[in-house]
Design an enzyme around this catalytic site. Structure first.
Site, PDB file in Angstrom:
ATOM      1  N   TYR A  98     -13.150   1.345 -14.113  1.00  0.00           N
ATOM      2  CA  TYR A  98     -13.784   2.459 -13.410  1.00  0.00           C
ATOM      3  C   TYR A  98     -14.740   3.220 -14.319  1.00  0.00           C
ATOM      4  CZ  TYR A  98     -10.921   1.744  -9.295  1.00  0.00           C
ATOM      5  OH  TYR A  98     -10.354   1.202  -8.170  1.00  0.00           O
ATOM      6  N   GLU A 140      -3.656   1.585  -6.733  1.00  0.00           N
ATOM      7  CA  GLU A 140      -3.585   0.244  -7.300  1.00  0.00           C
ATOM      8  C   GLU A 140      -2.410   0.116  -8.264  1.00  0.00           C
ATOM      9  OE1 GLU A 140      -7.566   0.006  -8.773  1.00  0.00           O
ATOM     10  OE2 GLU A 140      -8.338   0.175  -6.719  1.00  0.00           O
ATOM     11  N   GLN A 207     -10.729 -14.350  -0.434  1.00  0.00           N
ATOM     12  CA  GLN A 207      -9.387 -14.051   0.090  1.00  0.00           C
ATOM     13  C   GLN A 207      -9.089 -14.903   1.328  1.00  0.00           C
ATOM     14  OE1 GLN A 207     -11.505 -11.335  -0.868  1.00  0.00           O
ATOM     15  NE2 GLN A 207     -10.380 -11.402  -2.796  1.00  0.00           N
ATOM     16  N   PRO A 272      -4.341 -14.545  10.161  1.00  0.00           N
ATOM     17  CA  PRO A 272      -3.335 -13.487  10.066  1.00  0.00           C
ATOM     18  C   PRO A 272      -2.390 -13.478  11.267  1.00  0.00           C
ATOM     19  CG  PRO A 272      -5.523 -12.618   9.597  1.00  0.00           C
ATOM     20  CD  PRO A 272      -5.702 -13.993  10.145  1.00  0.00           C
TER      21      PRO A 272
END
Length: 397
Positions: A98, A140, A207, A272
């Protein structure tokens, strides 16, 4: 929490900054990748860089977060932070990155806005950035802890146990652990990242939703051929080969109640739904479940047989399907020709509606659901593209 003074500065400068955000985002990524080229090769989706989808996501996320400081909405903020945090965790993003983003982002802001970036303006937007960054870092960190891994240490090697053709342009892979280790558990609706080595030396990541039951020690994914990573998987990965994959993440999960369900999907967005249905069958779930699926044709529909078998295995489930191309089979309402149209579908107002598919489909189905009086907080969805920010801006997951 950002200060009231910062909120006032943000309110005064947001229109100008928001208008310049697309240019700021493009400049930011140019600076970032010039300084850290491996990030483009091995972390960021370079296809989304070429189409400028990723700069739009960055600009949209910053603008949306800024608006949520001026007009607070806890549910929408939670949607934004949770969805991004799960994606970051699946990529192994760590807190130190970050600071790198901050350096190049603020250099881009100064380059694009020039003298308009007074010390006061810079301080306000700096405070906004770290407010968002710290929320993401915290979320996270919690995801890594829950998964039992150190921050960023999400990668493992698995073996392809089975490869199966689902349709002319879709295949499934069954993945098992190596070295006698167990695979981590996952929740139905979650996904894993897959990283592949491409011929030019890049290690690109995408993904894929987990489609198999949760109670067995294997992972299954379905892959439609539509890009450089999926093409690699289609052409080069077979039984016995290894893949580098992440721990499962993703915040699309079955609500924790026994309300009726509507599962709506299109194309490879059925993956999904297949995962959710496998879980429901495992539980012998007896609630009312409507499964709605749209595809181009029966011949190109991935998981067509499995979808029907899972629905048939549930005591109170129905399946309706729409095909853009085909011939009416005369099967009453079960099969229709054309795009999905919910105008004559009855949906219980208590139902949770879970929608999975490409951007245009998600938007159209949401409009139909609103027209049927389905409350926004009953609609949940999964998408891996930049559409998530536009949808997040419109409501909550």
């Amino acid at each position: 929490m950002i200060s009231e003074h910062t909120k006032n500065v943000l309110a005064a400068t947001l229109p100008a900054v928001e208008g310049a955000l697309p240019d700021i985002a493009r400049t930011f990524y140019g600076r970032l990748f010039a300084a850290h080229p491996t990030l483009l090769q091995d972390l960021f989706n370079r296809s989304n860089q070429k189409t400028e989808d990723q700069p739009r996501v960055l600009a949209g996320s910053i603008a949306l977060f800024a608006h949520l400081q001026l007009d607070p909405d806890a549910a929408r903020r939670s949607f934004l932070i949770n969805r991004i945090a799960h994606k970051h965790a699946s990529l192994g993003v760590t807190a130190d990155q970050y600071a790198i983003v901050h350096e190049h982002l603020f250099a881009a802001i100064v380059e694009i806005l020039g003298e308009a970036v007074t010390p006061e303006v810079a301080e306000a937007w700096d405070e906004l950035y770290w407010e968002m960054a710290n929320l993401l870092i915290g979320e996270e960190s919690a995801l890594y802890s829950a998964a039992g891994v150190a921050p960023g240490d999400v990668w493992r090697t698995v073996v392809v146990q089975q490869r199966r053709q689902l349709s002319p342009d879709a295949v499934s892979f069954t993945l098992v652990a190596t070295g006698g280790q167990d695979l981590p558990s996952f929740r139905p609706g979650q996904y894993i990242s897959v990283q592949v080595p491409l011929d030019d030396g890049a290690n690109q990541i995408r993904q894929y939703s987990l489609t198999g039951p949760t109670g067995i020690d294997e992972w299954r994914i379905g892959v439609k051929r539509d890009g450089e990573v999926s093409t690699y998987l289609h052409e080069r990965v077979f039984e016995g080969d290894t893949l580098r994959v992440s721990t499962p993440f993703g915040d699309l999960a079955l609500p924790d109640d026994d309300a009726p369900l509507v599962l709506a999907s299109a194309g490879i967005g059925c993956t999904p739904v297949i995962g959710l249905l496998n879980h429901l069958v495992e539980k012998a779930d007896s609630r009312s479940i409507q499964v709605l699926h749209a595809d181009r044709s029966r011949s190109r529909q991935p998981h067509r047989g499995e979808l029907a078998e899972l629905v048939a295995a549930l005591p109170d489930a129905t399946l309706r399907q729409w095909y853009e191309h085909g011939v009416d089979t005369g099967a009453a309402d079960a099969v229709r020709i054309g795009r999905m149209d919910l105008s004559d579908i009855t949906i219980d107002p208590r139902a949770h509606v879970m929608v999975c598919g490409p951007a245009g489909f998600l938007g159209a189905v949401r409009e139909d659901l609103h027209g049927l009086g389905v409350a926004e907080d009953r609609i949940h969805y999964e998408t891996f593209g930049p559409e998530l920010l536009r949808l997040g801006a419109a409501g909550t997951d």
